[in-house]
Design a protein around this motif. Structure first.
Motif, PDB file in Angstrom:
ATOM      1  N   LYS A   1      47.022  50.642  34.205  1.00  0.00           N
ATOM      2  CA  LYS A   1      46.678  49.502  35.056  1.00  0.00           C
ATOM      3  C   LYS A   1      46.749  49.815  36.549  1.00  0.00           C
ATOM      4  O   LYS A   1      46.095  49.161  37.350  1.00  0.00           O
ATOM      5  CB  LYS A   1      47.637  48.339  34.795  1.00  0.00           C
ATOM      6  CG  LYS A   1      47.485  47.684  33.467  1.00  0.00           C
ATOM      7  CD  LYS A   1      48.494  46.541  33.405  1.00  0.00           C
ATOM      8  CE  LYS A   1      48.559  45.872  32.084  1.00  0.00           C
ATOM      9  NZ  LYS A   1      49.559  44.797  32.077  1.00  0.00           N
TER      10      LYS A   1
ATOM     11  N   ARG B   1      46.378  51.072  40.259  1.00  0.00           N
ATOM     12  CA  ARG B   1      45.308  51.602  41.102  1.00  0.00           C
ATOM     13  C   ARG B   1      45.789  52.760  41.981  1.00  0.00           C
ATOM     14  O   ARG B   1      44.986  53.406  42.636  1.00  0.00           O
ATOM     15  CB  ARG B   1      44.748  50.505  41.987  1.00  0.00           C
ATOM     16  CG  ARG B   1      43.965  49.485  41.204  1.00  0.00           C
ATOM     17  CD  ARG B   1      43.286  48.519  42.130  1.00  0.00           C
ATOM     18  NE  ARG B   1      42.566  47.539  41.337  1.00  0.00           N
ATOM     19  CZ  ARG B   1      41.313  47.207  41.556  1.00  0.00           C
ATOM     20  NH1 ARG B   1      40.664  47.740  42.551  1.00  0.00           N
ATOM     21  NH2 ARG B   1      40.722  46.317  40.789  1.00  0.00           N
TER      22      ARG B   1
ATOM     23  N   ARG C   1      41.978  40.282  24.083  1.00  0.00           N
ATOM     24  CA  ARG C   1      42.235  39.243  25.079  1.00  0.00           C
ATOM     25  C   ARG C   1      42.989  39.806  26.282  1.00  0.00           C
ATOM     26  O   ARG C   1      42.663  39.516  27.439  1.00  0.00           O
ATOM     27  CB  ARG C   1      43.023  38.101  24.456  1.00  0.00           C
ATOM     28  CG  ARG C   1      43.066  36.889  25.353  1.00  0.00           C
ATOM     29  CD  ARG C   1      43.913  35.781  24.788  1.00  0.00           C
ATOM     30  NE  ARG C   1      45.212  35.932  25.427  1.00  0.00           N
ATOM     31  CZ  ARG C   1      46.382  35.813  24.839  1.00  0.00           C
ATOM     32  NH1 ARG C   1      46.453  35.545  23.575  1.00  0.00           N
ATOM     33  NH2 ARG C   1      47.490  35.959  25.505  1.00  0.00           N
ATOM     34  N   GLN C   2      44.004  40.653  26.029  1.00  0.00           N
ATOM     35  CA  GLN C   2      44.769  41.248  27.119  1.00  0.00           C
ATOM     36  C   GLN C   2      43.910  42.188  27.955  1.00  0.00           C
ATOM     37  O   GLN C   2      44.035  42.225  29.180  1.00  0.00           O
ATOM     38  CB  GLN C   2      45.982  41.995  26.573  1.00  0.00           C
ATOM     39  CG  GLN C   2      47.119  41.107  26.168  1.00  0.00           C
ATOM     40  CD  GLN C   2      47.657  40.320  27.336  1.00  0.00           C
ATOM     41  OE1 GLN C   2      47.466  39.110  27.400  1.00  0.00           O
ATOM     42  NE2 GLN C   2      48.313  40.973  28.248  1.00  0.00           N
TER      43      GLN C   2
ATOM     44  N   LYS D   1      41.585  40.070  30.094  1.00  0.00           N
ATOM     45  CA  LYS D   1      42.379  39.424  31.136  1.00  0.00           C
ATOM     46  C   LYS D   1      42.729  40.417  32.257  1.00  0.00           C
ATOM     47  O   LYS D   1      42.622  40.107  33.444  1.00  0.00           O
ATOM     48  CB  LYS D   1      43.656  38.882  30.495  1.00  0.00           C
ATOM     49  CG  LYS D   1      44.506  38.018  31.341  1.00  0.00           C
ATOM     50  CD  LYS D   1      45.639  37.503  30.453  1.00  0.00           C
ATOM     51  CE  LYS D   1      46.679  36.765  31.186  1.00  0.00           C
ATOM     52  NZ  LYS D   1      47.763  36.322  30.315  1.00  0.00           N
ATOM     53  N   THR D   2      43.113  41.623  31.884  1.00  0.00           N
ATOM     54  CA  THR D   2      43.465  42.643  32.866  1.00  0.00           C
ATOM     55  C   THR D   2      42.249  43.081  33.672  1.00  0.00           C
ATOM     56  O   THR D   2      42.326  43.231  34.893  1.00  0.00           O
ATOM     57  CB  THR D   2      44.104  43.859  32.168  1.00  0.00           C
ATOM     58  OG1 THR D   2      45.238  43.431  31.436  1.00  0.00           O
ATOM     59  CG2 THR D   2      44.504  44.915  33.164  1.00  0.00           C
TER      60      THR D   2
ATOM     61  N   ARG E   1      39.504  41.359  34.267  1.00  0.00           N
ATOM     62  CA  ARG E   1      39.097  40.264  35.158  1.00  0.00           C
ATOM     63  C   ARG E   1      40.018  40.165  36.365  1.00  0.00           C
ATOM     64  O   ARG E   1      39.567  39.916  37.475  1.00  0.00           O
ATOM     65  CB  ARG E   1      39.096  38.939  34.421  1.00  0.00           C
ATOM     66  CG  ARG E   1      37.909  38.751  33.540  1.00  0.00           C
ATOM     67  CD  ARG E   1      37.905  37.379  32.920  1.00  0.00           C
ATOM     68  NE  ARG E   1      36.761  37.236  32.028  1.00  0.00           N
ATOM     69  CZ  ARG E   1      36.631  36.272  31.160  1.00  0.00           C
ATOM     70  NH1 ARG E   1      37.566  35.348  31.050  1.00  0.00           N
ATOM     71  NH2 ARG E   1      35.573  36.208  30.396  1.00  0.00           N
ATOM     72  N   ARG E   2      41.318  40.362  36.142  1.00  0.00           N
ATOM     73  CA  ARG E   2      42.280  40.262  37.242  1.00  0.00           C
ATOM     74  C   ARG E   2      42.088  41.399  38.245  1.00  0.00           C
ATOM     75  O   ARG E   2      42.181  41.206  39.447  1.00  0.00           O
ATOM     76  CB  ARG E   2      43.705  40.301  36.691  1.00  0.00           C
ATOM     77  CG  ARG E   2      44.759  40.058  37.741  1.00  0.00           C
ATOM     78  CD  ARG E   2      46.107  39.923  37.125  1.00  0.00           C
ATOM     79  NE  ARG E   2      46.232  40.742  35.930  1.00  0.00           N
ATOM     80  CZ  ARG E   2      47.283  41.489  35.654  1.00  0.00           C
ATOM     81  NH1 ARG E   2      48.291  41.522  36.477  1.00  0.00           N
ATOM     82  NH2 ARG E   2      47.344  42.203  34.562  1.00  0.00           N
ATOM     83  N   HIS E   3      41.775  42.603  37.755  1.00  0.00           N
ATOM     84  CA  HIS E   3      41.588  43.750  38.659  1.00  0.00           C
ATOM     85  C   HIS E   3      40.231  43.752  39.334  1.00  0.00           C
ATOM     86  O   HIS E   3      40.053  44.414  40.349  1.00  0.00           O
ATOM     87  CB  HIS E   3      41.811  45.058  37.901  1.00  0.00           C
ATOM     88  CG  HIS E   3      43.249  45.371  37.678  1.00  0.00           C
ATOM     89  ND1 HIS E   3      44.084  45.781  38.677  1.00  0.00           N
ATOM     90  CD2 HIS E   3      43.999  45.309  36.561  1.00  0.00           C
ATOM     91  CE1 HIS E   3      45.292  45.978  38.198  1.00  0.00           C
ATOM     92  NE2 HIS E   3      45.273  45.690  36.912  1.00  0.00           N
ATOM     93  N   SER E   4      39.256  43.037  38.760  1.00  0.00           N
ATOM     94  CA  SER E   4      37.933  43.034  39.387  1.00  0.00           C
ATOM     95  C   SER E   4      37.838  42.013  40.518  1.00  0.00           C
ATOM     96  O   SER E   4      36.895  42.036  41.282  1.00  0.00           O
ATOM     97  CB  SER E   4      36.859  42.749  38.335  1.00  0.00           C
ATOM     98  OG  SER E   4      36.992  41.430  37.838  1.00  0.00           O
ATOM     99  N   GLU E   5      38.790  41.104  40.616  1.00  0.00           N
ATOM    100  CA  GLU E   5      38.764  40.084  41.669  1.00  0.00           C
ATOM    101  C   GLU E   5      39.237  40.613  42.981  1.00  0.00           C
ATOM    102  O   GLU E   5      39.935  41.489  43.177  1.00  0.00           O
ATOM    103  CB  GLU E   5      39.619  38.886  41.272  1.00  0.00           C
ATOM    104  CG  GLU E   5      39.037  38.151  40.108  1.00  0.00           C
ATOM    105  CD  GLU E   5      39.948  37.001  39.667  1.00  0.00           C
ATOM    106  OE1 GLU E   5      41.080  36.887  40.158  1.00  0.00           O
ATOM    107  OE2 GLU E   5      39.499  36.227  38.844  1.00  0.00           O
TER     108      GLU E   5
END
Length: 95
Positions: free
Chosen positions: A21, A23, A84-85, A88-89, A91-95
């Motif tokens: 996860k 970066r 699902r996880q 979710k991960t 989508r959260r990192h692409s924002e």
């Protein structure tokens, strides 16, 4: 001794998931960590499905088909949770 192995295994898995996860880690290392995590979860899901097939086709055990169906449901639930996880991960990192 069992607690030590459980602790070590938990640290390795959690560390690999966090490594995938982060970066701050180079992309090739993150990809390798993600492949390891997917392989581990995929292997567990495969073993549950394989056990479900073995129970489903074994009519000698009372409720063998029921146990097989329950194992299929457990594998589907685990696969759904992993998917699902991941979504979710991502989508959260692409924002």
């Amino acid at each position: 001794m069992e607690e030590i192995f459980e602790f070590i295994f938990e640290m390795i898995i959690e560390g690999t998931v966090e490594l995938a996860k982060s970066r701050h880690v180079p992309l090739p290392l993150r990809i390798l960590a993600a492949v390891l995590v997917v392989g581990l979860y995929g292997g567990v899901i495969f073993l549950i499905v394989w056990a479900g097939l073995a129970c489903f086709h074994n009519n000698e055990i009372n409720g063998g088909r029921t146990l097989g169906v329950l194992l299929f449901i457990a594998a589907a639930g685990l696969a759904g949770g992993v998917i699902r996880q991941v979504v979710k991960t991502v989508r959260r990192h692409s924002e």
